[in-house]
Every structure is written in C-alpha cells, then in structure tokens.
Enzyme design. Structure first.
Site, short mmCIF file in Angstrom:
data_model
loop_
_atom_site.label_atom_id
_atom_site.label_comp_id
_atom_site.label_asym_id
_atom_site.label_seq_id
_atom_site.Cartn_x
_atom_site.Cartn_y
_atom_site.Cartn_z
N TYR A 268 0.92 -1.20 -0.07
CA TYR A 268 -0.08 -0.06 -0.19
C TYR A 268 0.67 1.22 0.24
O TYR A 268 0.53 2.23 -0.75
CB TYR A 268 -0.94 0.05 1.24
N LYS B 185 1.05 4.20 -2.81
CA LYS B 185 0.69 5.55 -2.71
C LYS B 185 1.91 6.41 -2.95
O LYS B 185 1.71 7.44 -3.55
CB LYS B 185 0.25 5.84 -1.38
N ILE C 4 -9.57 9.43 7.61
CA ILE C 4 -10.96 10.11 7.09
C ILE C 4 -11.92 8.96 7.61
O ILE C 4 -11.74 7.95 7.06
CB ILE C 4 -10.79 10.53 5.98
N THR D 146 -14.40 6.93 6.79
CA THR D 146 -15.09 6.29 5.76
C THR D 146 -15.46 4.95 5.88
O THR D 146 -14.64 4.30 6.86
CB THR D 146 -14.67 6.47 4.46
#
Length: 283
Positions: free
Chosen positions: A172, A176, A205, A207
């Site tokens: 990951y 990114k 965040i 979500t």
C-alpha cells in the site's frame, strides 16, 4: 447525443469521492464508476436524489480494457472536463499483489488514459494516502522509475516484485508513493493541453474503508495515531473535499503536479512527535 454538459468521471464510489463530486458537479453529468456495481448504484442514487445527473458504471481500474470502456461511455455524452479518482484497496482489504494491481497499476492506467482524453483546461485529483509519506525515502532513481516507467511495465520493476514487498502495508505504501510520483510526471503531459492534475494524501478520514482499518488487525495503531496527532481526531470526507474544491476549480489554476497531505498532523508527529516509531510500540 447530449454534448451540452461537461462530463465528470468519479472512480471509487465511496463517501470521499461523493463529497468531492457534490462540490464540483452541479450542472454537469457524472459517471460514478466502481468495481462493485452496487456501490456505484448507491452513490448515484444519493446524488440523483440530491438533484445531480449521475449514472452508475461498473469499472475494474486494474483492467485497461475496463477503463477504456468507461471512457468510451462517458465520451458519448460529452467532453470529460473533470476526473476524480478515489478508488483503491486498504492494507486490510486484500493481498499485496491485488493492492499493487489496483492501487498502483490501476491508478497509473487511469492517469494515463484520462490524460489522453481530458478536455482542454480540464482538472483532476487522485486520492493517495499519508501512508506513502511515512515510508522510508526511496532513491532518486527508484522515484524516477515509479514516475516514468511505461504503465504496463510497472509491476515488473525490481522494487515491486512480490519477494521485495514485505506485506500488504508495504504494498500500500509503495502504491501511494507511486501515485504521487505518477501525478508529477503526468502533470507535465496534461499541461500540454492546459489541464491540471494533483493528488491528495489523506490521513484517517472516517469512511467505510477507514472503518475497515480501525476495526481490523491494525486498529489499535490507527486509533493511537489520530489520538496522538496534533488535531487529536480523525478527519471527515468534507475536509478533504475542501482542498479538492480548490484544486479542481479555477482558484487552483497555478497548482499542478502537487500532493497535499491532509492528516491532522499525524505524519509530522510520526517523524517529530509522540508517534515516532521509537516512542510507539504499536507499529
């Protein structure tokens, strides 16, 4: 064929993408694309019920053919003036190979293909992550390779071979980091038609994807992160949309090829505060 409206394409039918689209898409037609068609339908329904002109579309961003099908469908309705990519997998959602295929290769395909068709003066943002900022620095040559290697050769790079990727988090982070470098390289190409592209690297965040992480095997790490960051809390999708609105609008006309870290100061604390790995036993 209706060519009276500009077309806005959103890949990644989630709360973050929807928050950005709601700021930018009034008066235009929105294609909401996701590999889970039901997700695209859900976000499209919410947008339509709020007065937007939105249609769902099934797209697998790790497939160039699928991406081209999305672009073809959108172009039948008008010119693509804006592109928002919020698609991706988190470290807890899949294997390292799948994360590289979607988050790294898939994003590179999107940036390349939408760069070919974006309207003169168009704009785009892609969602990266604070995670790429926490990874150890790569060499200048490795950064250059991530930025400029032909898209279909990316996953063949030595640094991206499975045996050199420790785990899903490492996959990951590499994805990114690559997103940010690809945006820089693509911005040069997009500039030839007066178009702009930037990336946003959010922290935690709230979500559904973030909740997967918070409730996943690394949940304690993330809870500790937002508790000890300068902001002392996780962020909200609309706070990311505040920055995206600037980048996608004429007010951001001098901003392209840039990455914006929106993480409540978590990265700052990771390097220089109480979240430093030497002070933080939960890695």
């Amino acid at each position: 064929m209706n060519t009276t409206k500009d077309i806005i394409v959103l890949t990644g039918a989630g709360q973050l993408g929807m928050a950005i689209v709601r700021r930018m898409a009034y008066g235009n037609k929105i294609f909401v694309a996701d590999w889970k068609f039901e997700n695209a339908q859900t976000i499209s329904k919410t947008l339509v019920e709020a007065g937007f002109d939105a249609v769902p579309f099934k797209t697998d961003i790790s497939s160039r053919t699928s991406v081209l099908e999305l672009i073809e469908a959108a172009q039948k309705e008008g010119e693509i003036s804006m592109f928002i990519n919020a698609a991706g997998l988190s470290p807890s959602q899949s294997t390292k190979e799948h994360i590289l295929a979607v988050d790294l290769y898939g994003t590179a395909v999107l940036l390349e293909e939408f760069g070919k068709v974006i309207k003169q003066g168009g704009t785009a943002v892609t969602i990266s992550s604070q995670s790429g900022h926490r990874m150890a620095a790569l060499t200048a040559e490795e950064d250059r390779l991530l930025a400029t290697t032909p898209t279909d050769e990316l996953l063949q790079l030595e640094i991206l071979k499975s045996e050199n990727i420790k785990d899903t988090l490492h996959a990951y982070q590499m994805a990114k980091r690559c997103n940010v470098k690809r945006v820089m390289a693509e911005a040069v190409k997009w500039g030839e038609k007066g178009a702009r592209i930037n990336s946003i690297s959010p922290g935690i965040i709230i979500t559904p994807l973030a909740l997967d992480e918070i409730n996943g095997p690394r949940g304690d790490f993330y809870k500790n992160m937002f508790a000890k960051c300068p902001a002392g809390r996780p962020g909200m999708a609309d706070e990311v949309a505040n920055v995206a609105e600037l980048l996608l609008s004429d007010r951001g006309a001098f901003i392209t090829g840039a990455d914006f870290l929106i993480d409540g100061g978590a990265t700052a604390s990771y390097f220089y505060g109480t979240l430093q790995p030497t002070n933080n036993l939960t890695k």
